[in-house]
Design a protein around this motif. Structure first.
Motif, PDB file in Angstrom:
ATOM      1  N   HIS A 102      74.720  13.940  68.973  1.00 47.58           N
ATOM      2  CA  HIS A 102      74.658  14.148  70.420  1.00 47.58           C
ATOM      3  C   HIS A 102      74.929  15.611  70.771  1.00 47.58           C
ATOM      4  CE1 HIS A 102      75.049  13.433  74.677  1.00 47.58           C
ATOM      5  NE2 HIS A 102      76.327  13.760  74.694  1.00 47.58           N
ATOM      6  N   GLN A 103      75.801  16.264  70.007  1.00 49.01           N
ATOM      7  CA  GLN A 103      76.318  17.576  70.379  1.00 49.01           C
ATOM      8  C   GLN A 103      75.261  18.672  70.418  1.00 49.01           C
ATOM      9  OE1 GLN A 103      77.861  15.386  68.416  1.00 49.01           O
ATOM     10  NE2 GLN A 103      79.679  15.019  69.662  1.00 49.01           N
ATOM     11  N   HIS A 104      74.162  18.496  69.711  1.00 41.18           N
ATOM     12  CA  HIS A 104      73.138  19.536  69.733  1.00 41.18           C
ATOM     13  C   HIS A 104      72.468  19.685  71.103  1.00 41.18           C
ATOM     14  CE1 HIS A 104      73.310  20.546  65.463  1.00 41.18           C
ATOM     15  NE2 HIS A 104      72.442  21.501  65.724  1.00 41.18           N
ATOM     16  N   PHE A 105      72.733  18.781  72.027  1.00 38.01           N
ATOM     17  CA  PHE A 105      72.202  18.978  73.376  1.00 38.01           C
ATOM     18  C   PHE A 105      72.751  20.271  73.978  1.00 38.01           C
ATOM     19  CE2 PHE A 105      76.202  17.219  75.005  1.00 38.01           C
ATOM     20  CZ  PHE A 105      76.346  17.832  76.242  1.00 38.01           C
ATOM     21  N   LEU A 106      73.930  20.695  73.522  1.00 33.25           N
ATOM     22  CA  LEU A 106      74.528  21.935  74.030  1.00 33.25           C
ATOM     23  C   LEU A 106      73.670  23.146  73.695  1.00 33.25           C
ATOM     24  CD1 LEU A 106      78.172  21.125  72.925  1.00 33.25           C
ATOM     25  CD2 LEU A 106      77.348  21.205  75.290  1.00 33.25           C
ATOM     26  N   LEU A 107      72.949  23.088  72.599  1.00 31.81           N
ATOM     27  CA  LEU A 107      72.066  24.181  72.196  1.00 31.81           C
ATOM     28  C   LEU A 107      70.638  23.984  72.685  1.00 31.81           C
ATOM     29  CD1 LEU A 107      73.222  24.572  68.476  1.00 31.81           C
ATOM     30  CD2 LEU A 107      73.485  26.296  70.257  1.00 31.81           C
ATOM     31  N   ALA A 108      70.158  22.753  72.601  1.00 33.92           N
ATOM     32  CA  ALA A 108      68.725  22.503  72.768  1.00 33.92           C
ATOM     33  C   ALA A 108      68.302  22.171  74.191  1.00 33.92           C
ATOM     34  CB  ALA A 108      68.291  21.371  71.841  1.00 33.92           C
ATOM     35  N   TYR A 109      69.206  21.668  75.021  1.00 32.84           N
ATOM     36  CA  TYR A 109      68.812  21.159  76.333  1.00 32.84           C
ATOM     37  C   TYR A 109      68.978  22.211  77.420  1.00 32.84           C
ATOM     38  CZ  TYR A 109      68.370  16.298  74.750  1.00 32.84           C
ATOM     39  OH  TYR A 109      67.961  15.146  74.135  1.00 32.84           O
ATOM     40  N   ASP A 110      68.064  22.173  78.375  1.00 31.17           N
ATOM     41  CA  ASP A 110      68.185  22.994  79.574  1.00 31.17           C
ATOM     42  C   ASP A 110      69.228  22.330  80.478  1.00 31.17           C
ATOM     43  OD1 ASP A 110      67.954  24.242  82.049  1.00 31.17           O
ATOM     44  OD2 ASP A 110      65.776  24.379  81.976  1.00 31.17           O
ATOM     45  N   LEU A 111      70.369  22.995  80.642  1.00 32.93           N
ATOM     46  CA  LEU A 111      71.489  22.413  81.382  1.00 32.93           C
ATOM     47  C   LEU A 111      71.679  23.065  82.754  1.00 32.93           C
ATOM     48  CD1 LEU A 111      74.024  22.113  78.413  1.00 32.93           C
ATOM     49  CD2 LEU A 111      72.432  20.381  79.279  1.00 32.93           C
ATOM     50  N   ASP A 112      70.625  23.638  83.294  1.00 30.79           N
ATOM     51  CA  ASP A 112      70.738  24.328  84.583  1.00 30.79           C
ATOM     52  C   ASP A 112      71.117  23.395  85.720  1.00 30.79           C
ATOM     53  OD1 ASP A 112      70.130  26.695  83.377  1.00 30.79           O
ATOM     54  OD2 ASP A 112      68.045  26.786  84.062  1.00 30.79           O
ATOM     55  N   ALA A 113      70.912  22.091  85.540  1.00 32.36           N
ATOM     56  CA  ALA A 113      71.251  21.140  86.602  1.00 32.36           C
ATOM     57  C   ALA A 113      72.756  20.900  86.698  1.00 32.36           C
ATOM     58  CB  ALA A 113      70.529  19.815  86.361  1.00 32.36           C
ATOM     59  N   LEU A 114      73.513  21.322  85.699  1.00 27.05           N
ATOM     60  CA  LEU A 114      74.959  21.120  85.717  1.00 27.05           C
ATOM     61  C   LEU A 114      75.648  22.171  86.584  1.00 27.05           C
ATOM     62  CD1 LEU A 114      75.683  20.421  81.937  1.00 27.05           C
ATOM     63  CD2 LEU A 114      75.603  18.749  83.796  1.00 27.05           C
ATOM     64  N   PRO A 115      76.841  21.868  87.107  1.00 31.92           N
ATOM     65  CA  PRO A 115      77.619  22.892  87.818  1.00 31.92           C
ATOM     66  C   PRO A 115      77.840  24.112  86.926  1.00 31.92           C
ATOM     67  CG  PRO A 115      78.607  20.724  88.107  1.00 31.92           C
ATOM     68  CD  PRO A 115      77.519  20.560  87.096  1.00 31.92           C
ATOM     69  N   TRP A 116      77.995  25.270  87.552  1.00 32.38           N
ATOM     70  CA  TRP A 116      78.092  26.511  86.793  1.00 32.38           C
ATOM     71  C   TRP A 116      79.229  26.467  85.783  1.00 32.38           C
ATOM     72  CZ3 TRP A 116      81.926  30.078  85.994  1.00 32.38           C
ATOM     73  CH2 TRP A 116      81.532  31.255  85.347  1.00 32.38           C
ATOM     74  N   SER A 117      80.382  25.883  86.162  1.00 31.04           N
ATOM     75  CA  SER A 117      81.528  25.860  85.252  1.00 31.04           C
ATOM     76  C   SER A 117      81.207  25.090  83.982  1.00 31.04           C
ATOM     77  CB  SER A 117      82.754  25.251  85.943  1.00 31.04           C
ATOM     78  OG  SER A 117      82.489  23.912  86.348  1.00 31.04           O
ATOM     79  N   LEU A 118      80.447  23.988  84.109  1.00 29.10           N
ATOM     80  CA  LEU A 118      80.081  23.219  82.926  1.00 29.10           C
ATOM     81  C   LEU A 118      79.002  23.920  82.114  1.00 29.10           C
ATOM     82  CD1 LEU A 118      80.130  19.503  84.143  1.00 29.10           C
ATOM     83  CD2 LEU A 118      81.818  20.724  82.766  1.00 29.10           C
ATOM     84  N   GLN A 119      78.114  24.662  82.779  1.00 26.99           N
ATOM     85  CA  GLN A 119      77.144  25.459  82.034  1.00 26.99           C
ATOM     86  C   GLN A 119      77.855  26.489  81.162  1.00 26.99           C
ATOM     87  OE1 GLN A 119      73.590  26.959  84.033  1.00 26.99           O
ATOM     88  NE2 GLN A 119      74.053  25.652  85.791  1.00 26.99           N
ATOM     89  N   TRP A 120      78.913  27.113  81.708  1.00 27.49           N
ATOM     90  CA  TRP A 120      79.659  28.095  80.932  1.00 27.49           C
ATOM     91  C   TRP A 120      80.354  27.413  79.759  1.00 27.49           C
ATOM     92  CZ3 TRP A 120      84.485  28.981  79.063  1.00 27.49           C
ATOM     93  CH2 TRP A 120      84.746  30.279  78.599  1.00 27.49           C
ATOM     94  N   ASN A 121      80.942  26.237  80.010  1.00 27.93           N
ATOM     95  CA  ASN A 121      81.592  25.494  78.939  1.00 27.93           C
ATOM     96  C   ASN A 121      80.597  25.099  77.847  1.00 27.93           C
ATOM     97  OD1 ASN A 121      84.210  25.553  79.936  1.00 27.93           O
ATOM     98  ND2 ASN A 121      83.951  23.692  81.138  1.00 27.93           N
ATOM     99  N   ALA A 122      79.388  24.714  78.269  1.00 30.72           N
ATOM    100  CA  ALA A 122      78.357  24.347  77.299  1.00 30.72           C
ATOM    101  C   ALA A 122      77.999  25.541  76.419  1.00 30.72           C
ATOM    102  CB  ALA A 122      77.122  23.822  78.017  1.00 30.72           C
TER     103      ALA A 122
END
Length: 366
Positions: free
Chosen positions: A132-152
């Protein structure tokens, strides 16, 4: 017939459930050795006992989350991870290289475990990464709040430590945003579901199911006591009932039966369990820990899908639990769109069989 080595992170039940599903489909035709630690070792050792003569479960040192006062301690977890990398990882890679040579492995499969990928890479054994964890590298996470994007972004560096390069990379998640540029080769699949889940027939027996991490403070559990329905609690061990709360030892078969027949699920925000519940059409209230960024991201995607809601584990109240249960009907339309459609297992098995056939052809021509 092939010989397959599998490694997985030992934390929690999600990794063990995912790899256990794969082994169930492969063990009849292949010899398999599974390397893992902690919770996953105990679960898989129990699951693949004498009735599985071609499967061996071996214990290895692994990284686990560290808790202080019942709460995830990020700094202690990072320190433990660095200590593991400095003291244990090198000798473990050497050990696995020797065992892979004796085993004559044709393929390696890993679920977020760092030693087997290194050992397989040094011996030229093809590697399939399924986690599951590779979503942090492979997925476009722009829909998440900025703080979670930074954490990702921050957490994605740790993913590289686990699996720098794989022959095939599979991300198993209940959500599927677009892939980032440069990651188009990644296969996106749903959670890998056990036969018990895919064959279960959902109904509503009028109780709430709760799965909580073993470090959950009991004051959090007490917020479920006034919800007005019986609550079956897993993850905290067997203990005496408290009001309408009953506590159950982890039993995979009974848990699946309870998941299929519950009215709703209130649980930790792990990817695997969320996917299982969605497949069975169950509304969820997930309780991510404040310091657990991955669970916070899972919670955001669940909420966006309209299939459930979330509250911070440290802040959830009895009133919020009752509000969730009083409004379950609002999740019904979105759940109808995903029920019975979450299983990523067939696609993963196709990838594994393709890689095995390719490896056999390559070996034959060498």
């Amino acid at each position: 017939m092939a010989k397959i080595a599998i490694s997985l992170c030992g934390e929690g039940r999600g990794h063990a459930t995912r790899m256990g599903t794969i082994v169930e489909h492969l063990h009849a035709d292949h010899d398999i050795v599974i390397y893992t630690s902690a919770d996953a070792f105990e679960l898989l050792l129990q699951r693949f006992g004498p009735g599985y003569p071609r499967v061996r479960v071996a214990e290895i040192p692994g990284i686990t989350f560290q808790y202080t006062g019942g709460r995830l301690d990020v700094m202690r977890s990072i320190t433990a991870g660095l200590d593991y990398q400095a003291r244990l990882l090198g000798p473990l890679v050497d050990r696995l290289m020797g065992e892979l040579e004796v085993f004559e492995a044709d393929l390696a499969i890993t679920d977020f475990e760092p030693a087997l990928p290194r050992a397989a890479g040094r011996q030229g054994i093809p590697l399939v990464s399924i986690d599951h964890q590779h979503f942090l590298l492979a997925y476009d996470l722009d829909a998440l709040p900025w703080s979670l994007q930074w954490n990702a972004w921050f957490m994605s560096h740790a993913v590289w430590m686990y699996v720098a390069e794989a022959t095939d990379t599979v991300v198993s998640a209940f959500f599927k945003p677009p892939l980032r540029r440069g990651w188009e080769h990644v296969a996106q699949v749903g959670p890998l579901l056990r036969n018990e889940i895919t064959h279960a027939k959902p109904d509503d027996a009028g109780f709430i199911l709760s799965y909580l991490r073993r470090h959950t403070p009991f004051e959090v559990v007490s917020t479920l006591a006034d919800c007005g329905l019986p609550v079956k609690v897993y993850g905290l061990g067997k203990r005496e009932p408290v009001g309408n709360l009953s506590f159950h030892a982890v039993d995979e078969h009974q848990f699946v039966e309870d998941l299929a027949s519950c009215r709703a699920l209130i649980s930790a925000a792990g990817n695997q369990l969320i996917g299982e519940a969605l497949h069975l059409g169950k509304p969820l209230l997930v309780l991510p820990e404040r310091a657990h960024s991955e669970q916070l991201m899972n919670s955001q995607f669940l909420s966006t899908m309209g299939c459930g809601d979330y509250r911070l584990l440290e802040e959830v109240t009895s009133e919020e639990v009752r509000i969730f249960l009083d409004g379950l009907e609002r999740f019904a339309p979105a759940l109808a769109g995903v029920q019975g459609r979450m299983d990523g297992t067939p696609e993963v098995l196709r990838i594994i069989h393709h890689r095995l056939c390719h490896s056999v052809d390559t070996s034959a021509s060498a």
